[in-house]
Enzyme design. Structure first.
Site, PDB file in Angstrom:
ATOM      1  N   GLY A  14      88.310 -36.449 -56.733  1.00  0.00           N
ATOM      2  CA  GLY A  14      88.583 -34.835 -56.760  1.00  0.00           C
ATOM      3  C   GLY A  14      87.789 -34.660 -58.117  1.00  0.00           C
ATOM      4  O   GLY A  14      87.182 -34.019 -59.038  1.00  0.00           O
ATOM      5  N   MET A  92      85.452 -35.098 -46.242  1.00  0.00           N
ATOM      6  CA  MET A  92      85.192 -36.241 -45.409  1.00  0.00           C
ATOM      7  C   MET A  92      85.185 -35.350 -44.229  1.00  0.00           C
ATOM      8  O   MET A  92      85.048 -36.660 -43.505  1.00  0.00           O
ATOM      9  CB  MET A  92      86.592 -37.423 -45.511  1.00  0.00           C
ATOM     10  CG  MET A  92      86.331 -37.998 -47.145  1.00  0.00           C
ATOM     11  SD  MET A  92      84.472 -38.918 -47.411  1.00  0.00           S
ATOM     12  CE  MET A  92      84.225 -40.133 -45.814  1.00  0.00           C
ATOM     13  N   LEU A  95      80.990 -30.363 -41.592  1.00  0.00           N
ATOM     14  CA  LEU A  95      81.609 -28.934 -41.076  1.00  0.00           C
ATOM     15  C   LEU A  95      80.473 -28.358 -39.121  1.00  0.00           C
ATOM     16  O   LEU A  95      79.459 -29.092 -38.782  1.00  0.00           O
ATOM     17  CB  LEU A  95      80.297 -28.120 -41.803  1.00  0.00           C
ATOM     18  CG  LEU A  95      80.961 -27.527 -43.326  1.00  0.00           C
ATOM     19  CD1 LEU A  95      82.295 -28.876 -43.724  1.00  0.00           C
ATOM     20  CD2 LEU A  95      80.089 -26.904 -44.656  1.00  0.00           C
ATOM     21  N   HIS A 111      75.801 -36.533 -52.603  1.00  0.00           N
ATOM     22  CA  HIS A 111      75.503 -36.937 -51.677  1.00  0.00           C
ATOM     23  C   HIS A 111      74.888 -38.542 -52.931  1.00  0.00           C
ATOM     24  O   HIS A 111      74.345 -38.652 -53.439  1.00  0.00           O
ATOM     25  CB  HIS A 111      74.857 -37.053 -50.383  1.00  0.00           C
ATOM     26  CG  HIS A 111      74.494 -38.502 -49.857  1.00  0.00           C
ATOM     27  ND1 HIS A 111      75.650 -38.458 -49.008  1.00  0.00           N
ATOM     28  CD2 HIS A 111      73.628 -39.595 -49.515  1.00  0.00           C
ATOM     29  CE1 HIS A 111      75.499 -40.041 -48.385  1.00  0.00           C
ATOM     30  NE2 HIS A 111      74.163 -40.305 -49.312  1.00  0.00           N
ATOM     31  N   GLU A 144      72.575 -28.052 -40.303  1.00  0.00           N
ATOM     32  CA  GLU A 144      73.307 -28.705 -39.461  1.00  0.00           C
ATOM     33  C   GLU A 144      73.091 -30.286 -39.077  1.00  0.00           C
ATOM     34  O   GLU A 144      73.906 -30.651 -38.978  1.00  0.00           O
ATOM     35  CB  GLU A 144      72.516 -28.143 -37.434  1.00  0.00           C
ATOM     36  CG  GLU A 144      72.950 -26.836 -37.429  1.00  0.00           C
ATOM     37  CD  GLU A 144      71.598 -26.099 -38.106  1.00  0.00           C
ATOM     38  OE1 GLU A 144      71.123 -26.158 -39.494  1.00  0.00           O
ATOM     39  OE2 GLU A 144      72.401 -24.502 -38.545  1.00  0.00           O
ATOM     40  N   VAL A 146      73.215 -33.754 -40.655  1.00  0.00           N
ATOM     41  CA  VAL A 146      74.548 -35.117 -41.723  1.00  0.00           C
ATOM     42  C   VAL A 146      73.497 -34.856 -42.694  1.00  0.00           C
ATOM     43  O   VAL A 146      72.690 -36.344 -42.964  1.00  0.00           O
ATOM     44  CB  VAL A 146      74.705 -36.063 -41.267  1.00  0.00           C
ATOM     45  CG1 VAL A 146      75.633 -36.911 -42.442  1.00  0.00           C
ATOM     46  CG2 VAL A 146      75.592 -35.854 -39.968  1.00  0.00           C
TER      47      VAL A 146
HETATM   48  C1  GRF Z   1      81.124 -39.404 -54.535  1.00  0.00           C
HETATM   49  O1  GRF Z   1      80.274 -40.215 -54.537  1.00  0.00           O
HETATM   50  C2  GRF Z   1      80.511 -38.145 -53.085  1.00  0.00           C
HETATM   51  O2  GRF Z   1      79.132 -38.567 -53.821  1.00  0.00           O
HETATM   52  C3  GRF Z   1      80.795 -38.164 -52.477  1.00  0.00           C
HETATM   53  O3  GRF Z   1      81.634 -38.596 -52.288  1.00  0.00           O
HETATM   54  C4  GRF Z   1      82.347 -38.933 -53.147  1.00  0.00           C
HETATM   55  C5  GRF Z   1      83.960 -38.015 -53.718  1.00  0.00           C
HETATM   56  O4  GRF Z   1      84.173 -38.433 -54.902  1.00  0.00           O
HETATM   57  N1  GRF Z   1      80.339 -37.361 -51.487  1.00  0.00           N
HETATM   58  P1  GRF Z   1      84.929 -37.439 -55.832  1.00  0.00           P
HETATM   59  O5  GRF Z   1      86.264 -36.681 -55.225  1.00  0.00           O
HETATM   60  O6  GRF Z   1      84.035 -36.566 -56.584  1.00  0.00           O
HETATM   61  O7  GRF Z   1      85.864 -38.442 -57.192  1.00  0.00           O
END
Ligand code: GRF
Length: 202
Positions: A14, A92, A95, A111, A144, A146
């Protein structure tokens, strides 16, 4: 201008949620985080919601859930919350079409690579293995596919000869914590114009 109502989706640490929350608290973002949604009851990031008195809700996928029915439950809750913007921050699950359609151009994701290179999981390890000299992070809208939606902001970092996926990940994460709140700020000021794949700042 009306303050936007933001729902943040997390599965783990988070830190991006925290970075957005800090900018909301500082009054930099014209919005409020109305709820945090997680698919993981043990997500460490939920502590930031608790500390700040933000409502959070955990949605567990039931054995008889399809992806569609799982997200249908989440959509009902988002509607109750009058959500304007969804921020995926280390969420994770991919959607389903129903939520992407419902919130088209209103779902942001971060990302840890320069898309369209290295989509999917372990993006930092992919970059190190490939031997690229630069990587970074991408904030984009969800479509739609990834990690394939319209790109809002990218930040670049060098990849050093002795980098591991972990050293690269922490260099990228610093950029993430600046890029994501900035993208949210621009969205909340109605300053992102999406035309096809192109996002411009107005
Ligand atoms: C980050 O590296 C983000 O780019 C990816 O997942 C990770 C999440 O990290 N989608 P956090 O939970 O925000 O610390």
């Amino acid at each position: 201008m009306k303050r936007k109502r933001i729902a943040v989706f997390i599965s783990g640490r988070g830190s991006n949620f925290k970075a957005i929350l800090d900018e909301v608290k500082r009054g930099v973002i014209n919005g409020e985080i109305v709820t945090v949604i997680s698919d993981n009851v043990d997500a460490e990031g939920l502590q930031f919601a608790v500390e700040s008195g933000i409502e959070y809700k955990v949605f567990l996928k039931q054995p008889d859930d399809s992806r569609q029915s799982y997200f249908e439950r989440i959509i009902s809750y988002l509607q109750e919350c009058n959500t304007d913007l969804i921020c995926l921050a280390g969420f994770m699950k991919i959607l389903s079409k129903n939520i992407v359609d419902r919130y088209r151009n209103r779902i942001l994701n971060i990302h840890p690579a320069l898309l369209p290179s290295f989509p999917g999981e372990n993006a930092q390890a992919q970059a190190v293995e490939h031997g690229v000299k630069f990587s970074g992070c991408t904030v984009h809208f969800i479509d739609e596919g990834v990690d394939s939606g319209p790109i809002v902001i990218q930040e670049v970092v060098p990849v050093l000869d002795d980098d591991t996926e972990h050293t690269l990940a922490s260099r990228i994460l610093e950029k993430e914590h600046r890029a994501y709140p900035l993208a949210v700020k621009l969205f909340c000021e109605d300053r992102l114009l999406v035309k096809g794949r192109k996002v411009t700042r107005i």
